[in-house]
Design a protein around this motif. Structure first.
Motif, PDB file in Angstrom:
ATOM      1  N   GLU A 107       0.825  -1.206   0.000  1.00 41.82           N
ATOM      2  CA  GLU A 107       0.000   0.000   0.000  1.00 41.82           C
ATOM      3  C   GLU A 107       0.860   1.256   0.000  1.00 41.82           C
ATOM      4  N   SER A 108       1.930   1.261   0.819  1.00 42.49           N
ATOM      5  CA  SER A 108       2.834   2.399   0.838  1.00 42.49           C
ATOM      6  C   SER A 108       3.534   2.559  -0.501  1.00 42.49           C
ATOM      7  N   ALA A 109       3.933   1.431  -1.089  1.00 42.61           N
ATOM      8  CA  ALA A 109       4.603   1.478  -2.391  1.00 42.61           C
ATOM      9  C   ALA A 109       3.677   2.048  -3.459  1.00 42.61           C
ATOM     10  N   ARG A 110       2.394   1.669  -3.409  1.00 47.79           N
ATOM     11  CA  ARG A 110       1.445   2.214  -4.387  1.00 47.79           C
ATOM     12  C   ARG A 110       1.279   3.719  -4.216  1.00 47.79           C
ATOM     13  N   THR A 111       1.296   4.171  -2.965  1.00 53.45           N
ATOM     14  CA  THR A 111       1.194   5.609  -2.707  1.00 53.45           C
ATOM     15  C   THR A 111       2.394   6.335  -3.299  1.00 53.45           C
ATOM     16  N   LEU A 112       3.585   5.774  -3.124  1.00 54.49           N
ATOM     17  CA  LEU A 112       4.782   6.379  -3.700  1.00 54.49           C
ATOM     18  C   LEU A 112       4.764   6.317  -5.225  1.00 54.49           C
ATOM     19  N   GLU A 113       4.247   5.232  -5.754  1.00 53.24           N
ATOM     20  CA  GLU A 113       4.154   5.101  -7.211  1.00 53.24           C
ATOM     21  C   GLU A 113       3.285   6.201  -7.798  1.00 53.24           C
ATOM     22  N   ARG A 114       2.173   6.508  -7.128  1.00 51.44           N
ATOM     23  CA  ARG A 114       1.296   7.578  -7.612  1.00 51.44           C
ATOM     24  C   ARG A 114       2.029   8.916  -7.590  1.00 51.44           C
ATOM     25  N   LEU A 115       2.786   9.149  -6.521  1.00 49.24           N
ATOM     26  CA  LEU A 115       3.551  10.400  -6.439  1.00 49.24           C
ATOM     27  C   LEU A 115       4.596  10.467  -7.547  1.00 49.24           C
ATOM     28  N   THR A 116       5.292   9.371  -7.778  1.00 48.95           N
ATOM     29  CA  THR A 116       6.326   9.334  -8.814  1.00 48.95           C
ATOM     30  C   THR A 116       5.728   9.591 -10.189  1.00 48.95           C
ATOM     31  N   ARG A 117       4.582   8.962 -10.461  1.00 51.31           N
ATOM     32  CA  ARG A 117       3.928   9.193 -11.753  1.00 51.31           C
ATOM     33  C   ARG A 117       3.477  10.638 -11.882  1.00 51.31           C
ATOM     34  N   SER A 118       2.964  11.194 -10.806  1.00 54.65           N
ATOM     35  CA  SER A 118       2.457  12.556 -10.840  1.00 54.65           C
ATOM     36  C   SER A 118       3.578  13.574 -11.091  1.00 54.65           C
ATOM     37  N   LEU A 119       4.720  13.358 -10.439  1.00 51.11           N
ATOM     38  CA  LEU A 119       5.843  14.293 -10.578  1.00 51.11           C
ATOM     39  C   LEU A 119       6.758  13.947 -11.744  1.00 51.11           C
ATOM     40  N   ASP A 120       6.682  12.693 -12.198  1.00 50.88           N
ATOM     41  CA  ASP A 120       7.618  12.163 -13.189  1.00 50.88           C
ATOM     42  C   ASP A 120       9.045  12.235 -12.672  1.00 50.88           C
ATOM     43  N   GLU A 121       9.183  12.022 -11.365  1.00 48.57           N
ATOM     44  CA  GLU A 121      10.497  11.998 -10.709  1.00 48.57           C
ATOM     45  C   GLU A 121      10.461  10.949  -9.596  1.00 48.57           C
TER      46      GLU A 121
END
Length: 270
Positions: A103-117
């Motif tokens: 669940e934490s990894a999915r939250t980070l994945e969303r942030l990474t996709r959103s920022l593209d970083e």
């Protein structure tokens, strides 16, 4: 037995009657395999190396190494010693209580996709920060940072956020223990200037690392807090200086980092 008698104090140093020196020495043995000397030799050390690194006698080091081998935490070929995969199981005891996982990894994945970083979660461990969750953005060239990577706390955005959460007394003691090493010409190495930077981070609620660890790399971090308000970890996003200015980090990255830090505080169950 009363509840008071059953409770275990976690504050300050243990009385000498409560401290088990054999356990302390055994942990020294295990920790020496994370030293620079060990890294230079691909995680393999001789008995002489272990004794030198730990400051223990050869006799004590030998007995502890053989004991750790007997319970499968260390292996040897008769000359060199190294850690075994059994130690990985101990990390589960750390990860499970704070519920780092899918669940934490999915939250980070969303942030990474959103920022593209790339984005990461890290915790303070003495003079370094340890990455406990990271999601890399997919590019031709990616960093070598993975879960478990350790970086100097003083010149990383995650580290500075976590240091800013310390009391003045604890921060003063930290500065006495750990040297402010320079990694680039931009690294803050003066203790007074560093303290002023920490005060600035406390006031604004975030930290920016502007090429202080590596030229060409910028990052911004915010705290992850428990419901009681205690900072336990920090969340950051990193980028290449050519892609984003410091102003970009504050304007575009910071709001999403703050939102994600609140989500992580819930998903990891702190």
């Amino acid at each position: 037995m009363s509840a008071k008698a059953e409770s275990i104090s976690t504050q300050g140093a243990l009385p000498r009657t409560e401290f088990v020196s054999a356990v302390g020495r055994a942990m020294k043995i295990l920790e020496c395999f994370t030293s620079e000397e060990s890294v230079r030799h691909q995680g393999r050390l001789t008995l002489t190396d272990v004794a030198k690194i730990t400051g223990l006698t050869r006799g004590t080091s030998r007995r502890l190494l053989l004991t750790l081998k007997q319970i499968n935490y260390v292996d040897t070929d008769g000359k060199m010693f190294w850690l075994t995969p059994k130690l990985i199981n101990l990390s589960r005891g750390f990860l499970v209580p704070i519920s780092l996982g899918e669940e934490s990894a999915r939250t980070l994945e969303r942030l990474t996709r959103s920022l593209d970083e790339s984005s990461s979660v890290g915790m303070l461990d003495g003079g370094v920060i340890v990455y406990i969750e990271r999601v890399e953005v997919r590019r031709i060239y990616s960093s070598s940072i993975t879960n478990g990577t350790r970086l100097p706390a003083a010149c990383s955005s995650i580290g500075r956020v976590l240091l800013a959460a310390l009391s003045d007394k604890d921060l003063h003691n930290w500065l006495r223990l750990y040297k402010l090493n320079g990694f680039t010409e931009k690294t803050i190495t003066d203790p007074l200037e560093f303290w002023e930077e920490i005060e600035r981070i406390r006031a604004q609620g975030y930290a920016i690392n502007d090429e202080e660890l590596e030229i060409g790399i910028r990052s911004i971090a915010v705290p992850i807090k428990s419901p009681s308000g205690r900072t336990i970890a920090a969340l950051n996003a990193s980028t290449v200086s050519a892609r984003h200015t410091k102003e970009d980090l504050v304007e575009h990255f910071l709001p999403k980092l703050i939102e994600t830090s609140h989500e992580l505080a819930v998903t990891v169950g702190w």
